[in-house]
Design an enzyme around this catalytic site. Structure first.
Site, PDB file in Angstrom:
ATOM      1  N   HIS A 183       0.686  -1.326  -0.192  1.00 24.57           N
ATOM      2  CA  HIS A 183       0.022   0.169  -0.071  1.00 24.57           C
ATOM      3  C   HIS A 183       0.884   1.309   0.265  1.00 24.57           C
ATOM      4  CE1 HIS A 183       0.774  -0.439   4.415  1.00 24.57           C
ATOM      5  NE2 HIS A 183       0.415   0.811   4.578  1.00 24.57           N
ATOM      6  N   ASP A 184       2.128   1.243   0.748  1.00 26.16           N
ATOM      7  CA  ASP A 184       2.797   2.500   0.926  1.00 26.16           C
ATOM      8  C   ASP A 184       3.842   2.577  -0.099  1.00 26.16           C
ATOM      9  OD1 ASP A 184       1.554   4.158   2.424  1.00 26.16           O
ATOM     10  OD2 ASP A 184       2.218   3.561   4.302  1.00 26.16           O
ATOM     11  N   LYS A 223       5.531   5.522  -1.500  1.00 29.95           N
ATOM     12  CA  LYS A 223       6.561   6.493  -0.632  1.00 29.95           C
ATOM     13  C   LYS A 223       7.870   6.535  -1.103  1.00 29.95           C
ATOM     14  CE  LYS A 223       3.686   6.648   3.705  1.00 29.95           C
ATOM     15  NZ  LYS A 223       3.456   6.155   4.760  1.00 29.95           N
ATOM     16  N   HIS A 247       1.572   9.678  -2.647  1.00 25.48           N
ATOM     17  CA  HIS A 247       2.002   8.510  -2.744  1.00 25.48           C
ATOM     18  C   HIS A 247       1.213   7.375  -3.283  1.00 25.48           C
ATOM     19  CE1 HIS A 247       0.432   7.772   1.384  1.00 25.48           C
ATOM     20  NE2 HIS A 247       0.618   6.566   1.216  1.00 25.48           N
ATOM     21  N   HIS A 282      -5.940   3.343  -1.021  1.00 26.36           N
ATOM     22  CA  HIS A 282      -5.818   2.987   0.327  1.00 26.36           C
ATOM     23  C   HIS A 282      -5.982   4.086   1.598  1.00 26.36           C
ATOM     24  CE1 HIS A 282      -1.532   4.149   0.130  1.00 26.36           C
ATOM     25  NE2 HIS A 282      -1.700   4.521   1.227  1.00 26.36           N
ATOM     26  N   ASP A 339      -5.669  -1.249   8.650  1.00 20.88           N
ATOM     27  CA  ASP A 339      -4.662  -0.469   9.078  1.00 20.88           C
ATOM     28  C   ASP A 339      -4.794   0.448  10.373  1.00 20.88           C
ATOM     29  OD1 ASP A 339      -2.035   0.954   8.173  1.00 20.88           O
ATOM     30  OD2 ASP A 339      -3.522   2.881   7.823  1.00 20.88           O
TER      31      ASP A 339
HETATM   32 FE   LIG Z   1      -0.185   5.209   2.998  1.00 18.33          FE
END
Ligand SMILES: [Fe+2]
Length: 391
Positions: A226-227, A230, A255, A279, A308
């Site tokens: 999901h990240d 970044k 992101h 997300h 999350d």
């Molecule tokens: Fe995120």
């Protein structure tokens, strides 16, 4: 009567087929006449006056074409050919019959016992043509069966090789995922193992909602990555200790789209890109990047959002200690219908807290093991600190 082998072929009649023909007729005069015609035409011919004897020789002779008289004592031609059909289904069966028995013979053709009928008295060229045709039909059928078997065998091989290929792709993809996540972990140590935990949490919660198969794997991969966007956020924004200013927030909020764009390049991961893109969207439309609302957000992202929150509340952060499951539970219930899809929250509440604990423990065990098992770079002096341990 013993079978008679085909004799020498007359040079002026070219052989039509070297295939074997078996003839049964209780009238020896007719039998010999048939034999003569067939041998002259080049067929390897075996003749019998009794259907019983012919049946007893069937496995030895294994003829391609069988010609039988209709009226015979003990067993008529149709009963004989019916028997042949069971014993030697590949052979072509011809009934040789007088005109007065034609109706019954025709019935035998219609029920499949007989390939075709030849009228007595026969016309020599017609007889030869009929036998040649029957032999050719049998040959073609056998060839067809052989090819079908070969195609089936090849299909089976192809299926096996496809399975191996898929397995290969899965293994490589797993390795690729590990690499991507590790790259992110190096930069943002705070979220280390967070991705792995939420992916397993998301999988468990999606299962509770009845998701399975490829869709389940998509959610698991999406939550894991999901990240990943970044990676494209600059260090001074991503790692800034204090609060972000407006322009830094704008960069940070890119992101999900960066992650989505990254995954478009890996075909196998493309389905998971939607979870990555969405997300940060919230059920009530207050999320980003598009402010999607309700069911407009895919199920994967809606599931992710709840787990999350669970992970964020139950994990240590630099500015606060981890809180317990009851606090996470209360917070998730409080935001039911606001941040979170009520259906997803209800499914979450059906799962016992120790299941989440067990998943967390499993991930921590893997974390410890992978640090222990990490490969040492070549040339690293004995006793030196492993670079992963410094991270
Ligand atoms: Fe995120």
């Amino acid at each position: 009567m013993s079978p008679s082998r085909a004799g020498s072929r007359r040079s002026d009649i070219p052989p039509l087929s070297a295939e074997r023909v078996l003839v049964v007729d209780d009238d020896e005069f007719i039998l010999r006449a048939l034999e003569r015609v067939l041998v002259q035409a080049g067929f390897d011919t075996r003749v019998y006056t009794s259907p019983e004897e012919a049946l007893s020789r069937l496995d030895v002779d294994r003829p391609t074409v069988i010609i039988s008289d209709y009226m015979m004592p003990g067993m008529d031609g149709i009963a004989f050919l019916k028997n042949v059909r069971t014993r030697l289904p590949a052979a072509a069966r011809i009934l040789c019959t007088a005109a007065e028995d034609f109706k019954v013979a025709l019935n035998a053709v219609n029920t499949g016992e007989v390939y075709r009928i030849i009228a007595k008295p026969w016309h020599q060229q017609e007889l030869i043509a009929a036998v040649a045709q029957a032999a050719e039909a049998t040959r073609l059928r056998r060839e067809n069966e052989r090819l079908t078997t070969e195609v089936q065998r090849n299909n089976e091989r192809l299926r096996e090789s496809n399975l191996r290929l898929e397995e290969n792709v899965r293994e490589r993809t797993q390795a690729l995922l590990e690499g991507l996540i590790a790259a992110l972990d190096y930069r943002d140590a705070e979220t280390q193992w967070h991705s792995r935990r939420v992916s397993l949490y998301a999988k468990r919660l999606a299962q509770q909602l009845g998701v399975d198969g490829e869709e389940l794997q998509t959610i698991e991969h999406g939550a894991l990555l999901h990240d990943i966007g970044k990676i494209g956020v600059r260090d001074r924004v991503l790692l800034k200790p204090g609060p972000l200013d407006a322009s830094e927030w704008t960069e940070m909020k890119r992101h999900p789209e960066l992650g989505w764009a990254l995954l478009q390049r890996v075909e196998y991961l493309r389905p998971a890109s939607l979870v990555v893109l969405q997300h940060q969207e919230k059920w009530d439309g207050t999320g980003y990047p598009f402010g999607l609302r309700g069911d407009a957000i895919g199920i994967g992202a809606r599931v992710f959002h709840v787990v999350d929150a669970l992970d964020a509340i139950t994990s240590d952060r630099p500015y606060r200690k981890a809180r317990g499951y009851p606090e996470a539970h209360a917070e998730i219930v409080r935001c039911r219908g606001a941040q979170f899809d009520p259906k997803v929250v209800d499914a979450f509440l059906e799962i016992a807290s120790d299941e989440w604990d067990r998943i967390r423990l499993d991930v921590e065990t893997v974390a410890v093991l992978s640090a222990d098992l990490a490969e040492r770079p070549p040339g690293l002096p004995v006793g030196a600190v492993h670079p992963l341990a410094q991270a």
